[in-house]
Design an enzyme around this catalytic site. Structure first.
Site, short mmCIF file in Angstrom:
data_model
loop_
_atom_site.label_atom_id
_atom_site.label_comp_id
_atom_site.label_asym_id
_atom_site.label_seq_id
_atom_site.Cartn_x
_atom_site.Cartn_y
_atom_site.Cartn_z
N HIS A 96 6.61 6.17 1.47
CA HIS A 96 7.48 5.07 1.06
C HIS A 96 8.41 5.51 -0.08
CE1 HIS A 96 3.92 2.82 2.74
NE2 HIS A 96 4.91 2.21 3.37
N ASP A 107 3.57 8.25 -0.95
CA ASP A 107 4.73 9.14 -1.12
C ASP A 107 5.71 9.03 0.03
OD1 ASP A 107 3.84 10.00 -3.55
OD2 ASP A 107 3.01 11.90 -2.83
N GLN A 117 9.47 2.04 16.26
CA GLN A 117 10.00 0.94 15.46
C GLN A 117 11.44 1.21 15.06
OE1 GLN A 117 7.86 -1.20 12.04
NE2 GLN A 117 9.08 0.31 10.94
N GLU A 150 10.38 7.66 10.01
CA GLU A 150 10.30 8.09 11.41
C GLU A 150 8.86 8.27 11.88
OE1 GLU A 150 12.81 11.48 11.95
OE2 GLU A 150 14.63 10.23 12.11
N LYS A 151 7.87 8.14 11.00
CA LYS A 151 6.50 8.14 11.51
C LYS A 151 6.32 7.00 12.51
CE LYS A 151 2.82 6.54 9.48
NZ LYS A 151 2.16 5.83 10.61
N ASP A 152 6.96 5.86 12.22
CA ASP A 152 6.99 4.74 13.16
C ASP A 152 8.26 4.87 14.01
OD1 ASP A 152 4.60 3.31 12.14
OD2 ASP A 152 5.81 3.12 10.33
N ALA A 154 0.85 -1.20 0.00
CA ALA A 154 0.00 0.00 0.00
C ALA A 154 0.88 1.24 0.00
CB ALA A 154 -0.96 -0.01 1.19
N LEU A 155 1.85 1.26 -0.92
CA LEU A 155 2.86 2.30 -0.92
C LEU A 155 2.27 3.67 -1.25
CD1 LEU A 155 5.91 0.56 -2.68
CD2 LEU A 155 5.14 0.42 -0.30
#
Length: 279
Positions: free
Chosen positions: A40, A38, A157, A152-154, A35-36
């Site tokens: 990604h 922008d 992680q 960096e949204k995750d 589900a790529l």
């Protein structure tokens, strides 16, 4: 017009090993659940700038979904994903099935993230980071990268992958790429497609809360209060957490650089966001 590069698509371990053996180094890997978007594409672009060979993985990992989460309805858009990979000049796309990744069924051995994996997302989604780190380690072993790129949204992680790389002596570089946002501030996420128009408007409260927190004078408590006050005023938003930590996710410092991390449910969609703050 320059023709787009067509990535080599492989779906099994043997084919991946063959193309990886022929790959020029350095090799960069971007791991995705498909589900790529922008965001990604920004990861792939940075990988392309750094490496002779870019490998993207597309795999919806069942280990990181809880029993009441959205594994079955998580978007699977491989054809569109391949178009984005071609546009960003990806060399190889590894798109395995769960049976390829877990040939003996769900693994008995899993990576334990330790205390850092039990806070924030780990507290809200027990076992989540065990599943994340297990698949990341497996993909590292299969793709043998020199450098890996994560968004960096995750943020948690990224911190946990860096911890795993250090703790397990993995000879790779981990690069965090800043969050990509819509013009109105909404962080790009594959889950945004679940939002109705009104829910998307509500979701803008997360970015507004980050701005309010970053502008708040004082320490961690003042930043958290400023962010939460914005989120609590948003109709249809259910706050999970709004927390300030150190940049490495340790306890918030008395002053200096820190990180504000947010999680909330908008309708039935759970969203996360984060940003830097200075205390």
């Amino acid at each position: 017009m320059t023709a787009l590069r067509t990535p080599t698509v492989v779906t099994d371990r043997e084919a991946l090993a063959r193309v990886r053996d022929r790959a020029d180094r350095p090799v960069a890997v971007v791991m995705t659940m498909g589900a790529l978007h922008d965001g990604h594409a920004a990861l792939l672009r940075q990988a392309r700038a750094r490496a002779a060979t870019v490998i993207a993985t597309v795999f919806v990992n069942p280990l990181q979904f809880g029993p009441n989460e959205d594994f079955d309805r998580y978007p699977r858009t491989l054809e569109g994903d391949l178009e984005i990979c071609a546009r960003e000049e990806v060399d190889v796309v590894f798109a395995p099935t769960p049976a390829v990744m877990y040939p003996d069924g769900q693994p008995n051995t899993r990576v334990n993230p330790g205390p850092l994996g039990e806070i924030l997302e780990g507290a809200s989604r027990p076992g989540f980071f065990h599943g994340v780190l297990t698949v990341v380690l497996k993909l590292i072993n299969l793709t043998r990268p020199d450098v890996v790129f994560f968004g960096e949204k995750d943020y948690q992680q990224v911190a946990l992958v860096r911890q795993m790389v250090r703790d397990l002596d993995l000879d790779i570089e981990v690069v965090g790429v800043p969050t990509v946002r819509e013009p109105d501030g909404l962080a790009l996420s594959s889950r945004n497609r679940y939002l109705s128009d009104s829910e998307r408007t509500t979701a803008l409260a997360l970015a507004a809360a980050l701005r309010a927190g970053a502008a708040a004078p004082g320490g961690a408590a003042a930043v958290e209060e400023a962010a939460r006050s914005v989120l609590e005023q948003a109709d249809g938003l259910e706050l999970d957490y709004g927390v300030v930590t150190a940049p490495d996710l340790g306890p918030a410092p008395a002053s200096g650089p820190a990180r504000l991390l947010l999680a909330a449910k908008v309708g039935t969609t759970r969203l996360i966001d984060n940003g830097p703050v200075t205390l």
